[in-house]
Design a protein around this motif. Structure first.
Motif, PDB file in Angstrom:
ATOM      1  N   ALA A 261     -10.207  -6.978  -2.931  1.00 36.88           N
ATOM      2  CA  ALA A 261      -9.127  -6.199  -1.298  1.00 36.88           C
ATOM      3  C   ALA A 261      -8.572  -7.268  -2.381  1.00 36.88           C
ATOM      4  O   ALA A 261      -6.718  -6.262  -2.001  1.00 36.88           O
ATOM      5  CB  ALA A 261      -9.717  -7.313  -0.876  1.00 36.88           C
ATOM      6  N   LEU A 262      -7.778  -8.183  -2.751  1.00 34.30           N
ATOM      7  CA  LEU A 262      -7.053  -8.916  -2.929  1.00 34.30           C
ATOM      8  C   LEU A 262      -5.844  -8.994  -4.391  1.00 34.30           C
ATOM      9  O   LEU A 262      -4.521  -7.751  -3.720  1.00 34.30           O
ATOM     10  CB  LEU A 262      -7.029 -10.925  -3.412  1.00 34.30           C
ATOM     11  N   SER A 263      -6.615  -7.674  -5.329  1.00 33.42           N
ATOM     12  CA  SER A 263      -5.779  -7.032  -6.101  1.00 33.42           C
ATOM     13  C   SER A 263      -5.140  -5.729  -5.570  1.00 33.42           C
ATOM     14  O   SER A 263      -4.366  -5.190  -6.302  1.00 33.42           O
ATOM     15  CB  SER A 263      -6.838  -6.931  -7.148  1.00 33.42           C
TER      16      SER A 263
ATOM     17  N   SER B   5       0.807  -5.707   0.854  1.00 32.79           N
ATOM     18  CA  SER B   5       0.892  -6.512   1.255  1.00 32.79           C
ATOM     19  C   SER B   5       1.119  -7.445   2.313  1.00 32.79           C
ATOM     20  O   SER B   5      -0.265  -7.351   1.487  1.00 32.79           O
ATOM     21  CB  SER B   5       1.073  -5.579   3.506  1.00 32.79           C
ATOM     22  N   SER B   6       2.229  -8.348   1.936  1.00 30.93           N
ATOM     23  CA  SER B   6       1.578  -9.748   2.768  1.00 30.93           C
ATOM     24  C   SER B   6       0.504 -10.032   3.256  1.00 30.93           C
ATOM     25  O   SER B   6      -0.371 -10.733   3.664  1.00 30.93           O
ATOM     26  CB  SER B   6       2.876 -10.334   2.657  1.00 30.93           C
ATOM     27  N   LYS B   7       0.128  -9.465   4.491  1.00 28.25           N
ATOM     28  CA  LYS B   7      -1.019  -9.014   5.541  1.00 28.25           C
ATOM     29  C   LYS B   7      -1.909  -8.991   5.084  1.00 28.25           C
ATOM     30  O   LYS B   7      -3.125  -9.858   5.193  1.00 28.25           O
ATOM     31  CB  LYS B   7      -0.350  -8.470   6.745  1.00 28.25           C
ATOM     32  N   GLN B   8      -2.077  -7.819   3.742  1.00 29.45           N
ATOM     33  CA  GLN B   8      -3.343  -7.447   3.499  1.00 29.45           C
ATOM     34  C   GLN B   8      -3.848  -8.972   2.456  1.00 29.45           C
ATOM     35  O   GLN B   8      -5.026  -8.904   2.395  1.00 29.45           O
ATOM     36  CB  GLN B   8      -3.493  -6.095   2.633  1.00 29.45           C
TER      37      GLN B   8
ATOM     38  N   GLU C 215      -4.701   2.079   2.572  1.00 32.30           N
ATOM     39  CA  GLU C 215      -5.996   2.138   3.199  1.00 32.30           C
ATOM     40  C   GLU C 215      -7.453   1.562   2.630  1.00 32.30           C
ATOM     41  O   GLU C 215      -8.145   1.055   2.482  1.00 32.30           O
ATOM     42  CB  GLU C 215      -6.141   3.164   2.927  1.00 32.30           C
ATOM     43  N   VAL C 216      -7.399   0.952   0.870  1.00 28.75           N
ATOM     44  CA  VAL C 216      -7.705   0.636   0.370  1.00 28.75           C
ATOM     45  C   VAL C 216      -8.460  -1.245   1.080  1.00 28.75           C
ATOM     46  O   VAL C 216      -9.012  -1.483   0.778  1.00 28.75           O
ATOM     47  CB  VAL C 216      -7.655   0.684  -1.250  1.00 28.75           C
ATOM     48  N   ALA C 217      -7.743  -1.966   0.225  1.00 30.75           N
ATOM     49  CA  ALA C 217      -7.355  -3.083   0.790  1.00 30.75           C
ATOM     50  C   ALA C 217      -8.410  -3.380   1.786  1.00 30.75           C
ATOM     51  O   ALA C 217      -9.467  -4.247   2.210  1.00 30.75           O
ATOM     52  CB  ALA C 217      -6.375  -3.947   0.851  1.00 30.75           C
ATOM     53  N   PRO C 218      -7.913  -3.179   3.545  1.00 35.68           N
ATOM     54  CA  PRO C 218      -9.079  -3.254   4.480  1.00 35.68           C
ATOM     55  C   PRO C 218     -10.256  -2.780   4.243  1.00 35.68           C
ATOM     56  O   PRO C 218     -10.918  -2.931   5.216  1.00 35.68           O
ATOM     57  CB  PRO C 218      -8.333  -1.807   5.072  1.00 35.68           C
ATOM     58  N   ALA C 219     -10.374  -1.470   3.817  1.00 26.77           N
ATOM     59  CA  ALA C 219     -11.474  -1.141   3.468  1.00 26.77           C
ATOM     60  C   ALA C 219     -12.616  -2.024   2.741  1.00 26.77           C
ATOM     61  O   ALA C 219     -14.026  -2.468   3.222  1.00 26.77           O
ATOM     62  CB  ALA C 219     -12.028   0.623   2.468  1.00 26.77           C
ATOM     63  N   LEU C 220     -11.703  -2.781   2.046  1.00 27.07           N
ATOM     64  CA  LEU C 220     -12.659  -3.709   0.819  1.00 27.07           C
ATOM     65  C   LEU C 220     -13.029  -4.504   2.079  1.00 27.07           C
ATOM     66  O   LEU C 220     -14.096  -5.343   1.314  1.00 27.07           O
ATOM     67  CB  LEU C 220     -11.922  -4.101  -0.064  1.00 27.07           C
ATOM     68  N   ILE C 221     -11.942  -5.230   2.640  1.00 21.91           N
ATOM     69  CA  ILE C 221     -12.356  -6.525   3.634  1.00 21.91           C
ATOM     70  C   ILE C 221     -13.394  -5.921   4.209  1.00 21.91           C
ATOM     71  O   ILE C 221     -14.383  -6.933   4.510  1.00 21.91           O
ATOM     72  CB  ILE C 221     -10.923  -7.013   4.636  1.00 21.91           C
TER      73      ILE C 221
END
Length: 188
Positions: free
Chosen positions: A80-82, A86-89, A52-58
């Protein structure tokens, strides 16, 4: 919001609700309220290596980008990259990083970012995929901005070959890329 945060959800239910609330705030023209909703997701899931974290950061990066705050947008996209699980994120974050570099006129950094995206896409989807073609097209666009026409042509040609093999010659993505290649030839 406080009531939602009393228990952690492994299914992302809280994150889904907070994303929905943030999107409403964004549509209402209230980006600061949207930011708070996205930050709640990070607060709620941030220490769990959660998807849930990477999409929120994006999304936070996107708000900063829309505000013209490219430094904070870039910072959020790198976080978000860090945080990507998933490869999609990772691909979405990497592409966002490249877009910020393009916007800032940092073309060498944009090329590096698009090349990293290209590798992600090839590793995930194989070399003959629309996402790989899009990465080649974007690299070509950066080279074109740098007036490095030979490199731009090479990248556009790679994109066209993939688009044609996957989508056909008459698909809009193929046609747009062919037109871009013709523009390079006409410019020089």
């Amino acid at each position: 919001l406080r009531q939602l945060n009393t228990e952690k959800s492994t299914t992302g239910g809280v994150a889904n609700v907070l994303h929905f609330i943030a999107e409403i705030f964004e549509r209402m023209g209230r980006p600061d309220d949207a930011l708070r909703s996205y930050e709640e997701i990070i607060h709620h899931y941030g220490n769990d290596n959660s998807p849930e974290v990477a999409p929120a950061l994006i999304c936070i990066g996107g708000i900063h980008y829309k505000k013209g705050d490219f430094s904070n947008a870039l910072k959020m996209y790198k976080e978000a990259l860090s945080a990507s699980v998933s490869s999609k994120q990772a691909a979405v974050a990497q592409q966002s990083i490249a877009v910020v570099h393009m916007k800032r006129g940092e073309y060498s950094d944009a090329i590096r970012s698009y090349n990293k995206l290209l590798q992600l896409e090839v590793n995930t989807h194989g070399p003959k995929n629309v996402r790989v073609a899009e990465a080649h097209k974007n690299i070509g666009r950066v080279y074109y901005r740098l007036n490095e026409t030979s490199e731009a042509r090479t990248e556009y040609e790679k994109a066209i070959r993939i688009f044609e093999s996957v989508l056909g010659k008459n698909h809009p993505k193929t046609q747009v890329t062919v037109k871009s290649l013709k523009n390079i030839r006409n410019d020089f």
